[in-house]
Write an enzyme that holds these catalytic residues in place. Structure first.
Site, short mmCIF file in Angstrom:
data_model
loop_
_atom_site.label_atom_id
_atom_site.label_comp_id
_atom_site.label_asym_id
_atom_site.label_seq_id
_atom_site.Cartn_x
_atom_site.Cartn_y
_atom_site.Cartn_z
N ASP A 234 0.87 -1.17 0.00
CA ASP A 234 0.00 0.00 0.00
C ASP A 234 0.92 1.23 0.00
OD1 ASP A 234 -1.61 2.16 0.52
OD2 ASP A 234 -2.86 1.15 2.01
N ARG B 227 0.53 15.07 12.93
CA ARG B 227 1.35 14.84 11.73
C ARG B 227 1.52 16.16 10.99
NH1 ARG B 227 -1.24 9.99 8.35
NH2 ARG B 227 -2.83 11.59 8.11
#
Ligand SMILES: Cc1ncc(COP(=O)(O)O)c(C=O)c1O
Length: 424
Positions: free
Chosen positions: A210, A385
């Site tokens: 992925d 993040r």
């Protein structure tokens, strides 16, 4: 923050070969956007491509499938051609039409062929939830008990993986397939796909990668590295827009595989409109497509990729590493005494495109930052993040974002922000 830090950032901006690209994106004035690892910004190119497709619809109606600037019937393959050099693949190995989730289902349905000896799938305990849901439901569909057939590789520290241990786990003779991320979506750790793929092949395990958090920010060489199967998002670093179609990749040697899930857009395009009841798969990766590709979601991706084509993945990666390295230095210098820890690996070869910071009040900090014009994102329970995107983030913006975060931490004003409800 010192003037020296600001001056250093300005000089890095001046010598940045990609600095001019930012003006082609719609950036909100006064906002520092550090969330391109969730949703990339709209570029003028993407906008023009959408308007072009709308215009073709207006002008050609049904004939838009075969006429107009980008006839829709060939659009998925055209976009595959633009994506191919970014991931080191032939266009014929790539198909775009559905979400990552659907492409994962398709590739597992096609390539997971359990035998008496080999009937397990390995996934990691930090996988993006959809990957786990897909794997478990595919096992259930085959009548295979999750407890017996799903092997979960666990991280030692809850954030990153020890590659040697992962390789060891892949040597399990009961495994047929593994689903792994190129870059871990929380910590931003980049895995050595080539090394892990080679080791897995020695044990006859196929890896389905992925690449949602690496495509467009980390250069790939799928064919050279022997990558067999992969999927990836296009709405993150490729700036394809909300819900933009994902890609799937199948190595040329594995393109003989019959699709596990068949649909009429997987037909050989030269025969599709013969409307036969027998399914004749396309010779290329297009055989793994299902229904009509989402043309209005392919359109912005077409424009976004045409723009990226004018730069290079090497320049993008170089700037990305500089940006995350620069941000890390400033976070370390200014924020470590305020309870902020960096969980992203420091080593360049192990770092993807974002920096993950850990703080017990990450959710409130994320909201407070947004109120101050800095857009990060939050991943529960305690990660913030920050993704400085090489195509549109400057070094000066990184300095400013750290200044604002430092002020929030120093004054404690973020504690007044309520983090109830949905925090993205
Ligand atoms: C690593 C990863 N895999 C899969 C997905 C889901 O993609 P989709 O919504 O296209 O199915 C995401 C979405 O953010 C992701 O980050």
């Amino acid at each position: 923050m010192t003037d020296a830090a600001r001056h250093h950032a300005q000089s890095l901006d001046q010598e940045d070969p990609l600095a001019g690209v930012a003006s082609r994106f719609y950036k909100q004035p006064g906002v520092i956007y550090l969330d391109g690892n969730s949703l990339g910004l709209l570029s003028q190119h993407a906008e023009a491509a959408v308007l072009g497709i709308l215009n073709d619809w207006k002008q050609f109606a049904i004939q838009g499938w075969t006429e107009g600037v980008h006839p829709w019937f060939h659009l998925s393959r055209k976009v595959a051609g633009l994506l191919a050099p970014l991931i080191g693949a032939s266009a014929t190995s790539i198909a775009l039409g559905e979400s990552v989730t659907v492409h994962l289902h398709q590739l597992i349905a096609s390539f997971f062929q359990p035998s008496v000896e080999r009937n397990g799938i390995l996934i990691d305990d930090l996988a993006f939830p959809t990957d786990r849901y897909v794997v478990e439901s595919q096992l259930r569909l085959r009548g295979l008990e999750i407890t017996d057939h799903l092997k979960v590789f666990a991280s030692d520290d809850g954030q990153t993986f020890d590659e040697a241990k992962l390789i060891n786990a892949l040597a399990d003779r009961r495994l047929a397939l593994a689903v792994l991320p190129s870059v871990l979506y929380r910590s931003g750790q980049l895995l050595n796909m080539k090394r892990i793929t080679e080791a897995a092949r020695q044990s006859d395990v196929t890896i389905l990668w992925d690449c949602s958090h690496s495509v467009g920010v980390v250069p790939h060489q799928f064919e050279l590295d022997g990558i067999e199967l992969a999927v990836g998002c296009t709405y993150k670093y490729l700036n394809g827009g909300p819900g933009a179609v994902a890609f799937l990749y199948v190595h040329p040697d594995r393109l003989v595989q019959h699709p596990g899930l068949a649909g009429w857009f997987g037909c050989d395009p030269t025969r599709q409109f013969a409307m036969e009841s027998a399914f004749h798969p396309a010779p290329d990766a297009g055989r793994f497509l299902l229904g009509t590709p989402q043309i209005l979601s392919l359109a912005p991706l077409l424009g976004a990729l045409q723009m990226i084509q004018q730069t290079s993945m090497q320049a993008i990666r170089e700037k990305s590493l500089k940006l995350t390295g620069f941000l890390r230095e400033h976070v370390q210098a200014r924020l470590s005494h305020n309870g902020v820890a960096i969980v992203t690996p420091f080593d360049d070869s192990r770092r993807g495109g974002h920096l993950a910071l850990r703080h017990p009040h990450a959710a409130q900090l994320s909201l407070a930052l947004r109120q101050k014009g800095v857009v990060p994102d939050y991943r529960p329970p305690d990660l913030l993040r920050l993704a400085p995107v090489p195509l549109y983030t400057s070094f000066s913006e990184c300095v400013r974002a750290v200044e604002i975060l430092e002020e929030l931490l120093r004054t404690g004003s973020y504690l007044e922000t309520s983090a109830d409800g949905l925090v993205t």
